[in-house]
Design a protein around this motif. Sequence first.
Motif, PDB file in Angstrom:
ATOM      1  N   PHE A   1      43.900  -7.728  14.295  1.00 17.93           N
ATOM      2  CA  PHE A   1      44.793  -8.722  13.704  1.00 17.93           C
ATOM      3  C   PHE A   1      43.947  -9.803  13.038  1.00 17.93           C
ATOM      4  CE2 PHE A   1      46.475  -7.210  17.794  1.00 17.93           C
ATOM      5  CZ  PHE A   1      47.531  -6.458  17.325  1.00 17.93           C
ATOM      6  N   PRO A   2      43.891  -9.835  11.709  1.00 19.01           N
ATOM      7  CA  PRO A   2      43.019 -10.780  11.022  1.00 19.01           C
ATOM      8  C   PRO A   2      43.426 -12.248  11.164  1.00 19.01           C
ATOM      9  CG  PRO A   2      44.301  -9.506   9.437  1.00 19.01           C
ATOM     10  CD  PRO A   2      44.570  -8.930  10.791  1.00 19.01           C
ATOM     11  N   ASP A   3      44.700 -12.486  11.494  1.00 22.15           N
ATOM     12  CA  ASP A   3      45.144 -13.871  11.659  1.00 22.15           C
ATOM     13  C   ASP A   3      46.351 -13.899  12.588  1.00 22.15           C
ATOM     14  OD1 ASP A   3      47.428 -13.181  10.056  1.00 22.15           O
ATOM     15  OD2 ASP A   3      46.262 -13.633   8.259  1.00 22.15           O
ATOM     16  N   LYS A   4      46.744 -15.104  12.935  1.00 21.97           N
ATOM     17  CA  LYS A   4      47.841 -15.310  13.888  1.00 21.97           C
ATOM     18  C   LYS A   4      49.161 -14.741  13.369  1.00 21.97           C
ATOM     19  CE  LYS A   4      49.403 -19.589  14.874  1.00 21.97           C
ATOM     20  NZ  LYS A   4      49.525 -20.922  15.491  1.00 21.97           N
ATOM     21  N   GLU A   5      49.386 -14.870  12.089  1.00 22.65           N
ATOM     22  CA  GLU A   5      50.613 -14.364  11.485  1.00 22.65           C
ATOM     23  C   GLU A   5      50.686 -12.838  11.579  1.00 22.65           C
ATOM     24  OE1 GLU A   5      51.600 -14.696   7.043  1.00 22.65           O
ATOM     25  OE2 GLU A   5      52.481 -16.490   7.969  1.00 22.65           O
ATOM     26  N   SER A   6      49.575 -12.165  11.324  1.00 19.02           N
ATOM     27  CA  SER A   6      49.520 -10.705  11.434  1.00 19.02           C
ATOM     28  C   SER A   6      49.809 -10.262  12.862  1.00 19.02           C
ATOM     29  CB  SER A   6      48.145 -10.172  11.025  1.00 19.02           C
ATOM     30  OG  SER A   6      47.852 -10.519   9.710  1.00 19.02           O
ATOM     31  N   LEU A   7      49.272 -11.009  13.812  1.00 18.27           N
ATOM     32  CA  LEU A   7      49.520 -10.704  15.219  1.00 18.27           C
ATOM     33  C   LEU A   7      51.004 -10.817  15.539  1.00 18.27           C
ATOM     34  CD1 LEU A   7      48.747 -10.191  18.163  1.00 18.27           C
ATOM     35  CD2 LEU A   7      48.135 -12.618  18.350  1.00 18.27           C
ATOM     36  N   LEU A   8      51.634 -11.892  15.097  1.00 21.60           N
ATOM     37  CA  LEU A   8      53.053 -12.082  15.387  1.00 21.60           C
ATOM     38  C   LEU A   8      53.905 -10.994  14.738  1.00 21.60           C
ATOM     39  CD1 LEU A   8      55.230 -13.824  16.729  1.00 21.60           C
ATOM     40  CD2 LEU A   8      55.443 -15.030  14.552  1.00 21.60           C
ATOM     41  N   VAL A   9      53.619 -10.641  13.498  1.00 25.62           N
ATOM     42  CA  VAL A   9      54.394  -9.606  12.811  1.00 25.62           C
ATOM     43  C   VAL A   9      54.249  -8.274  13.544  1.00 25.62           C
ATOM     44  CG1 VAL A   9      54.600  -8.262  10.682  1.00 25.62           C
ATOM     45  CG2 VAL A   9      54.382 -10.756  10.569  1.00 25.62           C
ATOM     46  N   ALA A  10      53.021  -7.912  13.934  1.00 24.83           N
ATOM     47  CA  ALA A  10      52.806  -6.654  14.661  1.00 24.83           C
ATOM     48  C   ALA A  10      53.535  -6.663  15.997  1.00 24.83           C
ATOM     49  CB  ALA A  10      51.310  -6.423  14.865  1.00 24.83           C
ATOM     50  N   PHE A  11      53.517  -7.798  16.678  1.00 25.53           N
ATOM     51  CA  PHE A  11      54.213  -7.929  17.960  1.00 25.53           C
ATOM     52  C   PHE A  11      55.715  -7.726  17.786  1.00 25.53           C
ATOM     53  CE2 PHE A  11      56.588 -10.923  20.706  1.00 25.53           C
ATOM     54  CZ  PHE A  11      56.350 -10.338  21.937  1.00 25.53           C
ATOM     55  N   VAL A  12      56.302  -8.384  16.801  1.00 22.86           N
ATOM     56  CA  VAL A  12      57.746  -8.250  16.567  1.00 22.86           C
ATOM     57  C   VAL A  12      58.091  -6.828  16.171  1.00 22.86           C
ATOM     58  CG1 VAL A  12      59.667  -8.983  15.107  1.00 22.86           C
ATOM     59  CG2 VAL A  12      58.108 -10.683  16.058  1.00 22.86           C
ATOM     60  N   GLU A  13      57.264  -6.205  15.354  1.00 20.89           N
ATOM     61  CA  GLU A  13      57.511  -4.815  14.962  1.00 20.89           C
ATOM     62  C   GLU A  13      57.511  -3.900  16.190  1.00 20.89           C
ATOM     63  OE1 GLU A  13      55.777  -4.835  10.390  1.00 20.89           O
ATOM     64  OE2 GLU A  13      54.447  -4.240  12.027  1.00 20.89           O
ATOM     65  N   ASP A  14      56.571  -4.119  17.089  1.00 22.74           N
ATOM     66  CA  ASP A  14      56.492  -3.315  18.307  1.00 22.74           C
ATOM     67  C   ASP A  14      57.709  -3.536  19.201  1.00 22.74           C
ATOM     68  OD1 ASP A  14      54.731  -1.609  20.149  1.00 22.74           O
ATOM     69  OD2 ASP A  14      55.155  -3.357  21.418  1.00 22.74           O
ATOM     70  N   GLU A  15      58.055  -4.796  19.415  1.00 19.67           N
ATOM     71  CA  GLU A  15      59.216  -5.117  20.252  1.00 19.67           C
ATOM     72  C   GLU A  15      60.504  -4.541  19.655  1.00 19.67           C
ATOM     73  OE1 GLU A  15      59.448  -7.727  23.172  1.00 19.67           O
ATOM     74  OE2 GLU A  15      57.571  -6.626  23.304  1.00 19.67           O
ATOM     75  N   ALA A  16      60.655  -4.684  18.341  1.00 17.50           N
ATOM     76  CA  ALA A  16      61.868  -4.206  17.674  1.00 17.50           C
ATOM     77  C   ALA A  16      61.972  -2.688  17.750  1.00 17.50           C
ATOM     78  CB  ALA A  16      61.894  -4.668  16.219  1.00 17.50           C
ATOM     79  N   ALA A  17      60.873  -1.984  17.552  1.00 15.45           N
ATOM     80  CA  ALA A  17      60.898  -0.525  17.605  1.00 15.45           C
ATOM     81  C   ALA A  17      61.311  -0.048  18.995  1.00 15.45           C
ATOM     82  CB  ALA A  17      59.535   0.043  17.219  1.00 15.45           C
ATOM     83  N   ARG A  18      60.773  -0.691  20.023  1.00 17.59           N
ATOM     84  CA  ARG A  18      61.148  -0.291  21.385  1.00 17.59           C
ATOM     85  C   ARG A  18      62.613  -0.610  21.675  1.00 17.59           C
ATOM     86  NH1 ARG A  18      58.552  -2.644  25.444  1.00 17.59           N
ATOM     87  NH2 ARG A  18      57.497  -4.272  24.307  1.00 17.59           N
ATOM     88  N   TYR A  19      63.092  -1.741  21.166  1.00 19.57           N
ATOM     89  CA  TYR A  19      64.498  -2.083  21.386  1.00 19.57           C
ATOM     90  C   TYR A  19      65.425  -1.121  20.652  1.00 19.57           C
ATOM     91  CZ  TYR A  19      69.001  -4.302  21.338  1.00 19.57           C
ATOM     92  OH  TYR A  19      70.343  -4.513  21.454  1.00 19.57           O
TER      93      TYR A  19
END
Length: 198
Positions: free
Chosen positions: A56-74
Amino acid sequence: MPKILGESLEAHRREVRARVFDVLRAQLYERGFDAITLAGVAAAAGVGRTALYNHFPDKESLLVAFVEDEAARYVTRLTEAVEAQADPVDQLATFVRLQLRVLAEYHMPPGTALASALAPAAYRRISAHADPITDRLRAILAGGVDLDRWPAEDPDVLIPMITAALGNRTLVDGPPEQLDDVIEAAVRFVLRAIGAVI
Protein backbone atom coordinates in the motif's frame (compact mmCIF):
# COMPACT_ATOMS: atom_id res chain seq x y z
CA MET A 1 16.25 -10.81 4.29
CA PRO A 2 12.70 -10.26 5.63
CA LYS A 3 10.87 -13.25 7.06
CA ILE A 4 8.23 -14.76 4.79
CA LEU A 5 4.92 -15.47 6.53
CA GLY A 6 3.24 -18.62 5.24
CA GLU A 7 4.41 -21.32 2.87
CA SER A 8 4.54 -19.26 -0.32
CA LEU A 9 4.80 -15.70 -1.49
CA GLU A 10 1.03 -15.65 -2.12
CA ALA A 11 0.34 -16.98 1.40
CA HIS A 12 2.72 -14.32 2.74
CA ARG A 13 0.84 -11.56 0.90
CA ARG A 14 -2.51 -12.83 2.25
CA GLU A 15 -1.14 -12.99 5.79
CA VAL A 16 0.31 -9.47 5.62
CA ARG A 17 -2.99 -8.10 4.26
CA ALA A 18 -5.01 -9.94 6.93
CA ARG A 19 -2.82 -8.60 9.75
CA VAL A 20 -2.83 -5.08 8.36
CA PHE A 21 -6.61 -5.09 7.81
CA ASP A 22 -7.23 -6.36 11.36
CA VAL A 23 -5.13 -3.50 12.76
CA LEU A 24 -6.70 -0.94 10.44
CA ARG A 25 -10.22 -2.07 11.40
CA ALA A 26 -9.44 -1.54 15.08
CA GLN A 27 -7.65 1.77 14.57
CA LEU A 28 -10.35 3.17 12.29
CA TYR A 29 -13.02 2.70 14.90
CA GLU A 30 -10.86 3.69 17.87
CA ARG A 31 -9.09 6.74 16.45
CA GLY A 32 -10.49 7.57 13.03
CA PHE A 33 -8.89 7.78 9.61
CA ASP A 34 -7.21 11.12 10.24
CA ALA A 35 -5.10 9.75 13.13
CA ILE A 36 -3.87 6.63 11.31
CA THR A 37 -0.34 6.44 9.95
CA LEU A 38 1.15 3.70 7.78
CA ALA A 39 4.09 3.39 10.19
CA GLY A 40 1.68 2.91 13.11
CA VAL A 41 -0.33 0.29 11.25
CA ALA A 42 2.84 -1.57 10.22
CA ALA A 43 4.15 -1.60 13.80
CA ALA A 44 0.86 -2.81 15.28
CA ALA A 45 0.54 -5.50 12.57
CA GLY A 46 4.07 -6.73 13.16
CA VAL A 47 5.22 -6.08 9.60
CA GLY A 48 8.01 -3.85 8.40
CA ARG A 49 7.21 -0.41 7.06
CA THR A 50 8.89 -1.28 3.76
CA ALA A 51 6.76 -4.41 3.43
CA LEU A 52 3.64 -2.37 4.09
CA TYR A 53 4.64 0.25 1.51
CA ASN A 54 5.12 -2.56 -1.03
CA HIS A 55 1.46 -3.46 -0.56
CA PHE A 56 0.00 0.00 0.00
CA PRO A 57 1.90 3.09 -1.21
CA ASP A 58 -0.17 5.47 0.92
CA LYS A 59 -2.89 5.64 3.54
CA GLU A 60 -5.62 6.18 0.96
CA SER A 61 -4.61 3.04 -0.97
CA LEU A 62 -4.72 1.08 2.27
CA LEU A 63 -8.22 2.29 3.08
CA VAL A 64 -9.55 1.55 -0.42
CA ALA A 65 -8.08 -1.98 -0.35
CA PHE A 66 -9.55 -2.55 3.12
CA VAL A 67 -13.04 -1.43 2.05
CA GLU A 68 -12.84 -3.54 -1.10
CA ASP A 69 -11.95 -6.59 0.99
CA GLU A 70 -14.68 -5.97 3.56
CA ALA A 71 -17.28 -5.32 0.85
CA ALA A 72 -16.40 -8.46 -1.10
CA ARG A 73 -16.76 -10.61 2.00
CA TYR A 74 -20.07 -8.96 2.89
CA VAL A 75 -21.50 -9.41 -0.61
CA THR A 76 -20.62 -13.13 -0.45
CA ARG A 77 -22.30 -13.41 2.96
CA LEU A 78 -25.38 -11.53 1.74
CA THR A 79 -25.66 -13.58 -1.45
CA GLU A 80 -25.46 -16.88 0.43
CA ALA A 81 -28.03 -15.79 3.02
CA VAL A 82 -30.53 -14.50 0.44
CA GLU A 83 -30.12 -17.45 -1.91
CA ALA A 84 -30.83 -19.84 0.96
CA GLN A 85 -34.41 -18.50 0.91
CA ALA A 86 -36.82 -19.56 -1.86
CA ASP A 87 -39.61 -17.03 -1.29
CA PRO A 88 -38.99 -13.34 -2.17
CA VAL A 89 -40.65 -12.24 1.09
CA ASP A 90 -38.14 -14.33 3.06
CA GLN A 91 -35.33 -13.05 0.83
CA LEU A 92 -36.26 -9.45 1.51
CA ALA A 93 -36.60 -10.11 5.25
CA THR A 94 -33.17 -11.76 5.22
CA PHE A 95 -31.71 -8.80 3.32
CA VAL A 96 -33.13 -6.31 5.85
CA ARG A 97 -31.94 -8.35 8.84
CA LEU A 98 -28.42 -8.73 7.52
CA GLN A 99 -28.09 -5.07 6.50
CA LEU A 100 -29.08 -3.97 10.01
CA ARG A 101 -26.93 -6.58 11.77
CA VAL A 102 -23.89 -5.42 9.82
CA LEU A 103 -24.74 -1.78 10.51
CA ALA A 104 -24.89 -2.65 14.23
CA GLU A 105 -21.51 -4.46 14.05
CA TYR A 106 -19.66 -1.53 12.49
CA HIS A 107 -19.34 1.62 14.52
CA MET A 108 -18.76 4.88 12.74
CA PRO A 109 -15.14 6.01 12.96
CA PRO A 110 -14.39 9.31 14.64
CA GLY A 111 -12.83 12.18 12.73
CA THR A 112 -13.39 13.59 9.29
CA ALA A 113 -16.05 11.96 7.16
CA LEU A 114 -14.44 9.70 4.57
CA ALA A 115 -15.98 11.63 1.71
CA SER A 116 -13.95 14.68 2.68
CA ALA A 117 -10.82 12.75 3.75
CA LEU A 118 -10.33 10.96 0.43
CA ALA A 119 -9.65 12.13 -3.09
CA PRO A 120 -12.81 11.95 -5.23
CA ALA A 121 -11.52 9.00 -7.30
CA ALA A 122 -10.77 6.96 -4.16
CA TYR A 123 -14.16 7.79 -2.66
CA ARG A 124 -15.88 6.72 -5.89
CA ARG A 125 -14.02 3.39 -5.76
CA ILE A 126 -15.24 2.84 -2.21
CA SER A 127 -18.80 3.89 -3.06
CA ALA A 128 -18.90 1.50 -6.01
CA HIS A 129 -18.92 -1.41 -3.58
CA ALA A 130 -22.55 -0.68 -2.78
CA ASP A 131 -23.49 -1.62 -6.36
CA PRO A 132 -23.68 -5.43 -5.80
CA ILE A 133 -25.80 -4.86 -2.70
CA THR A 134 -28.16 -2.63 -4.67
CA ASP A 135 -28.23 -5.21 -7.47
CA ARG A 136 -29.19 -7.92 -4.96
CA LEU A 137 -32.04 -5.76 -3.62
CA ARG A 138 -33.19 -5.01 -7.18
CA ALA A 139 -33.27 -8.77 -7.97
CA ILE A 140 -35.28 -9.49 -4.82
CA LEU A 141 -37.82 -6.78 -5.68
CA ALA A 142 -38.15 -8.05 -9.26
CA GLY A 143 -38.59 -11.62 -8.04
CA GLY A 144 -41.38 -10.57 -5.70
CA VAL A 145 -43.21 -8.81 -8.54
CA ASP A 146 -42.77 -11.83 -10.83
CA LEU A 147 -44.31 -14.13 -8.22
CA ASP A 148 -47.07 -11.64 -7.27
CA ARG A 149 -45.72 -11.29 -3.74
CA TRP A 150 -46.00 -7.48 -3.99
CA PRO A 151 -47.20 -4.96 -6.56
CA ALA A 152 -44.95 -3.64 -9.29
CA GLU A 153 -43.36 -0.31 -8.41
CA ASP A 154 -40.43 1.52 -9.93
CA PRO A 155 -37.34 -0.03 -8.28
CA ASP A 156 -35.44 3.22 -8.82
CA VAL A 157 -37.88 4.79 -6.37
CA LEU A 158 -38.12 1.88 -3.92
CA ILE A 159 -34.41 1.09 -3.61
CA PRO A 160 -33.26 4.52 -2.32
CA MET A 161 -36.17 4.60 0.14
CA ILE A 162 -35.36 1.12 1.48
CA THR A 163 -31.64 1.79 1.71
CA ALA A 164 -32.25 5.14 3.42
CA ALA A 165 -34.44 3.43 6.01
CA LEU A 166 -31.84 0.71 6.59
CA GLY A 167 -28.92 3.15 6.75
CA ASN A 168 -30.23 5.09 9.73
CA ARG A 169 -27.74 4.42 12.55
CA THR A 170 -30.20 5.47 15.24
CA LEU A 171 -32.04 2.21 14.60
CA VAL A 172 -29.14 0.08 15.81
CA ASP A 173 -27.42 2.41 18.29
CA GLY A 174 -29.84 1.68 21.11
CA PRO A 175 -29.49 -0.86 23.91
CA PRO A 176 -28.16 -4.21 22.55
CA GLU A 177 -30.99 -6.15 24.21
CA GLN A 178 -33.48 -4.28 22.00
CA LEU A 179 -31.67 -4.92 18.71
CA ASP A 180 -33.63 -8.05 17.73
CA ASP A 181 -36.97 -6.28 18.27
CA VAL A 182 -35.78 -3.23 16.31
CA ILE A 183 -34.64 -5.40 13.41
CA GLU A 184 -37.92 -7.30 13.27
CA ALA A 185 -39.86 -4.02 13.35
CA ALA A 186 -37.73 -2.83 10.41
CA VAL A 187 -38.50 -6.06 8.52
CA ARG A 188 -42.23 -5.53 9.04
CA PHE A 189 -41.91 -1.88 8.01
CA VAL A 190 -40.12 -2.65 4.73
CA LEU A 191 -42.49 -5.50 3.85
CA ARG A 192 -45.53 -3.30 4.50
CA ALA A 193 -43.97 -0.39 2.62
CA ILE A 194 -43.64 -2.41 -0.59
CA GLY A 195 -47.07 -4.02 -0.17
CA ALA A 196 -45.82 -7.56 0.44
CA VAL A 197 -48.46 -10.28 0.61
CA ILE A 198 -47.60 -12.24 3.73
